[in-house]
Design an enzyme around this catalytic site. Structure first.
Site, mmCIF file in Angstrom:
data_model
loop_
_atom_site.group_PDB
_atom_site.id
_atom_site.type_symbol
_atom_site.label_atom_id
_atom_site.label_comp_id
_atom_site.label_asym_id
_atom_site.label_seq_id
_atom_site.Cartn_x
_atom_site.Cartn_y
_atom_site.Cartn_z
ATOM 1 N N ASP A 48 19.502 14.253 -0.381
ATOM 2 C CA ASP A 48 19.980 15.444 0.513
ATOM 3 C C ASP A 48 20.335 14.563 1.935
ATOM 4 O O ASP A 48 19.488 13.981 2.667
ATOM 5 C CB ASP A 48 18.621 16.237 0.747
ATOM 6 C CG ASP A 48 18.662 16.966 -0.501
ATOM 7 O OD1 ASP A 48 19.531 17.147 -1.204
ATOM 8 O OD2 ASP A 48 17.445 17.285 -0.858
ATOM 9 N N ASP A 52 18.743 7.815 -0.454
ATOM 10 C CA ASP A 52 18.101 9.053 -0.354
ATOM 11 C C ASP A 52 19.209 10.142 -0.942
ATOM 12 O O ASP A 52 20.527 9.577 -1.446
ATOM 13 C CB ASP A 52 18.112 9.479 1.100
ATOM 14 C CG ASP A 52 17.740 10.935 1.339
ATOM 15 O OD1 ASP A 52 16.430 11.275 0.661
ATOM 16 O OD2 ASP A 52 18.200 11.694 2.292
#
Length: 223
Positions: free
Chosen positions: A10, A8
Site C-alpha cells: 500500500d 511494501d
C-alpha cells in the site's frame, strides 16, 4: 552489491492511501469517536489490528476484530476513492524479475487482502515470496517482516533494497539492516528522512538504486 528487492504494498505498489484514510476516518466518525489528523496518520504503514489496539479503548463495547471488519467493509463501498498503481512500480518489479533479481512483498495487510489486490492487477506471479500480517507477530515498525522476507529469499539484509512509503515501514527496513528507497507521495519527505533515498515515485528508478552519500536526500527519477 544488492542481491534482492523487497516491496511494501500500500502506497508503494498501489496507491491505496486515500481509500485507507477515508475508511479509518469513517470508522471514527460513524461511531462518534473523536479523532484528528494525527489519529488517522497513526494507521499508515502499520497492520490495521495493531494500530486499532491503540484506539480500541475509545470504542466502548467493541473489539479490535469487529472494528477491523467494519473498516474493511468501508473499503468495499462504491463511493470510496479509487485505487491506482504507483507510477513505475509494477514496471520496476517486472524489470527486476526479468533481470533475475529475487523480488518479495512485505506488507502490513493480510494475505487475503494482498493476494486480492495483486491478483486484480495480474501481478501476483511477479513476487517470489510474500510476507503478510498473517506471517508475523510484530508488525512494522518492527523489522520482523523484512527479516522474514530476506530469509525467505536467502539473502542478507545488507544486500537487500527495500521500497517503502511510510515512516513505520522505513523504520522497519532500516532496523532490519537493509537499504531503503522511500516514496514521498503520501507523506512529507521529512518524515521519511531515515531512508537512504527519497523519490517522488518509481518511474525510471535504476537498479541498483543510486544511493547518494547523504541518507534521506530527495531525488528525482532517472530516465
Amino acid at each position: 552489491m544488492y542481491a534482492a528487492a523487497l516491496f511494501d504494498l500500500d502506497g508503494t505498489l498501489i496507491d491505496t492511501e486515500p481509500r485507507s484514510r477515508e475508511a479509518w476516518t469513517r470508522l471514527f466518525r460513524n461511531n462518534g469517536v473523536p479523532y484528528d489528523e494525527a489519529t488517522i496518520r497513526s494507521f499508515a504503514g502499520r497492520p490495521g489490528r495493531e494500530a486499532l489496539r491503540d484506539h480500541v479503548h475509545g470504542f466502548p463495547g467493541r473489539t479490535v476484530d469487529d472494528l477491523f471488519a467494519e473498516a474493511l467493509h468501508y473499503t468495499t463501498l462504491p463511493d470510496m476513492p479509487a485505487v491506482a498503481t504507483v507510477p513505475g512500480a509494477l514496471e520496476l518489479v517486472a524489470r527486476l524479475r526479468a533481470s533475475g533479481v529475487p523480488v518479495g512483498l512485505v506488507t502490513s495487510g493480510t494475505k487475503e487482502y494482498a493476494s486480492g489486490e495483486l491478483g486484480a492487477l495480474g501481478a501476483l506471479s511477479l513476487f517470489d515470496v510474500m510476507v503478510t500480517a498473517d506471517d508475523v507477530t510484530r508488525g512494522k515498525p518492527d523489522p520482523e517482516g523484512y527479516l522474514a522476507g530476506c530469509a525467505a529469499l536467502g539473502v542478507e539484509p545488507s544486500a537487500t533494497v527495500v521500497f517503502e512509503d511510510a515512516p513505520a515501514g522505513v523504520a522497519a527496513a532500516k532496523a532490519a539492516g537493509a537499504r531503503c528507497v522511500a516514496i514521498a507521495a503520501g507523506h512529507d519527505a521529512a518524515a521519511l528522512g531515515a531512508a537512504d533515498l527519497v523519490v517522488a515515485d518509481l518511474t525510471g528508478i535504476a537498479w541498483p538504486p543510486q544511493f547518494g552519500p547523504v541518507a534521506g536526500a530527495v531525488a528525482g527519477s532517472e530516465g
